[in-house]
Design a protein around this motif. Structure first.
Motif, mmCIF file in Angstrom:
data_model
loop_
_atom_site.group_PDB
_atom_site.id
_atom_site.type_symbol
_atom_site.label_atom_id
_atom_site.label_comp_id
_atom_site.label_asym_id
_atom_site.label_seq_id
_atom_site.Cartn_x
_atom_site.Cartn_y
_atom_site.Cartn_z
ATOM 1 N N LEU A 196 7.610 -12.599 -149.454
ATOM 2 C CA LEU A 196 8.377 -12.116 -148.254
ATOM 3 C C LEU A 196 9.743 -12.291 -148.329
ATOM 4 O O LEU A 196 10.541 -11.141 -148.119
ATOM 5 N N GLU A 212 8.434 -8.404 -140.102
ATOM 6 C CA GLU A 212 6.986 -8.812 -140.562
ATOM 7 C C GLU A 212 6.158 -9.092 -139.288
ATOM 8 O O GLU A 212 5.080 -9.765 -139.532
ATOM 9 N N LEU A 234 2.303 -15.485 -139.291
ATOM 10 C CA LEU A 234 2.390 -14.067 -138.823
ATOM 11 C C LEU A 234 1.486 -13.927 -137.892
ATOM 12 O O LEU A 234 0.440 -14.486 -137.586
ATOM 13 N N HIS A 266 12.975 -9.254 -148.776
ATOM 14 C CA HIS A 266 14.095 -9.136 -147.869
ATOM 15 C C HIS A 266 15.196 -9.546 -148.660
ATOM 16 O O HIS A 266 16.422 -9.565 -147.634
ATOM 17 N N HIS A 276 0.883 -3.682 -141.522
ATOM 18 C CA HIS A 276 1.613 -4.403 -142.544
ATOM 19 C C HIS A 276 0.725 -4.483 -143.892
ATOM 20 O O HIS A 276 -0.566 -4.325 -143.929
ATOM 21 N N VAL A 279 13.144 -10.801 -141.551
ATOM 22 C CA VAL A 279 11.705 -11.187 -142.116
ATOM 23 C C VAL A 279 11.011 -11.189 -140.733
ATOM 24 O O VAL A 279 10.088 -10.969 -140.247
ATOM 25 N N TRP A 337 0.818 -7.248 -145.827
ATOM 26 C CA TRP A 337 1.048 -8.720 -146.010
ATOM 27 C C TRP A 337 0.093 -9.261 -147.238
ATOM 28 O O TRP A 337 -0.510 -8.490 -147.691
#
Length: 371
Positions: free
Chosen positions: A11, A176, A203, A15, A211, A172, A213
């Motif tokens: 992640l 997220e 999360l 970003h 998402h 983030v 993820w």
């Protein structure tokens, strides 16, 4: 959903947050291949969802590919606070000039967001927060206004280059749907770079539908296994396994165990309408913890009836085979007499019944050998 370090760094890369080059290995051979591709000294890091890896020996350095294979062999399969290292992160070894700390989190006490920053980071950050509270600054964050990374960096005494990294860490957090984004240490290097040397991200499961993820790994830790069975379980560091029905009762039980002179090994709430199967699953999870030396089952029957709990205990004991660790059971409330009779009729040598909560906790603490 808590992420492994390597997933958190995926992640971060998305970003634009600088992280060391590296890759994930599940065998010593893979670790050797990754180290060879990097062609620099590397760090082998156990991938577990708990802290204290460094102190437990789960972070090791290697000068080259052969050493990486040897160190990965030592780390893979390591048990760190009940979490088994099924994979390692093999990264280029980055020498920090300074170590810092940075985190954004949901602050449940205020119902808002909080930035926590310190010019000092590393393994002793928890001790620092106690010994020198002023070294860790806490700044409430307005979610609509966002953050100014440069201002936060200056307030915390971080290098100027950390400002952009803080902006991206907040990105983030928002993009997220994270509950926590933490970097410890956030390092500055001798050539002026700021790099996320570690990463911890939690999360919000409620936002999963929007998402892509990183996918969760197969259940490996006790908490993962419990979650896969629908159990509300948290691993602690004591020796008395605790099972109860209802969060309030379980919390009270933890306190009573502590007052009896022992430390709880876990929090496990089987819920208000638990079946015999759920009770059996809970007992199996707790007895899988090598730190547990005795178990305390404390149930007040309501929707969850005491006979269902007793049946679950008997079912688990049959399926687990030989169980030598003592199980102290206190049943009260709905169908308590029936439940007690089921346990008495089973005549399992590991089970001891005690009618009161305090008495049961005292016996479980004594049988565990204390803290």
């Amino acid at each position: 959903m808590d992420l492994f370090e390597y997933q958190a760094k995926e992640l971060f890369r998305r970003h634009g947050i600088p992280v060391p080059a590296g890759g994930v290995a599940v065998t010593a051979t893979q670790a050797q291949e990754i180290a060879a591709s990097l062609n620099v000294p590397v760090v082998i890091k156990a991938q577990v969802k708990t802290g204290g890896r460094g102190k437990a020996g789960g972070i090791r350095t290697a000068a080259g590919p052969a050493g990486a294979a040897d160190e990965a062999e030592r780390v893979l399969g390591m048990d760190i606070k009940g979490h088994i290292a099924r994979a390692v992160l093999v990264e280029e070894a980055t020498v920090p000039f300074e170590e810092h700390y940075a985190a954004f989190l949901v602050d449940r006490a205020s119902g808002g967001f909080l930035a926590m920053l310190s010019a000092q980071g590393g393994m002793e950050i928890e001790e620092l927060a106690v010994s020198d509270p002023g070294a860790l600054i806490r700044v409430p964050v307005d979610p609509e206004a966002g953050v100014d990374g440069a201002v936060l960096a200056a307030a915390a005494g971080l290098p100027e280059a950390a400002g952009e990294v803080l902006d991206r860490l907040w990105e983030v957090m928002v993009a997220e749907d994270a509950l926590l984004v933490e970097v410890n240490p956030l390092i500055s290097t001798a050539d002026g770079r700021v790099v996320a040397l570690d990463g911890k991200v939690s999360l919000d499961d409620n936002a999963a539908f929007r998402h892509s993820w990183p996918q969760p790994e197969p259940a490996s830790s006790l908490e993962d296994r419990a979650r896969s069975r629908g159990l509300n379980y948290v691993k602690l560091e004591g020796s008395v396994g605790v099972i109860g029905n209802g969060a309030g009762l379980v919390m009270s039980t933890l306190d009573v165990v502590a007052l009896a002179g022992a430390a709880p090994a876990n929090f496990l709430d089987i819920g208000g309408g638990a079946s015999a199967r759920i009770m059996a699953d809970g007992l199996e999870i707790i007895l899988s913890d090598p730190d547990v030396r005795s178990v305390l089952v404390n149930v007040f029957g309501g929707i969850t009836t005491c006979d269902a709990v007793a049946t679950g205990i008997v079912t688990a004991l049959h399926s687990l085979g030989e169980v030598t660790r003592p199980i102290v059971v206190r049943l009260d409330g709905n169908n308590a007499e029936v439940g007690r009779r089921i346990l008495s009729d089973a005549r399992h040598p590991a089970v001891r019944q005690v009618p009161t909560m305090d008495g049961a906790a005292s016996l479980a603490a004594s049988l565990s050998g204390g803290s």
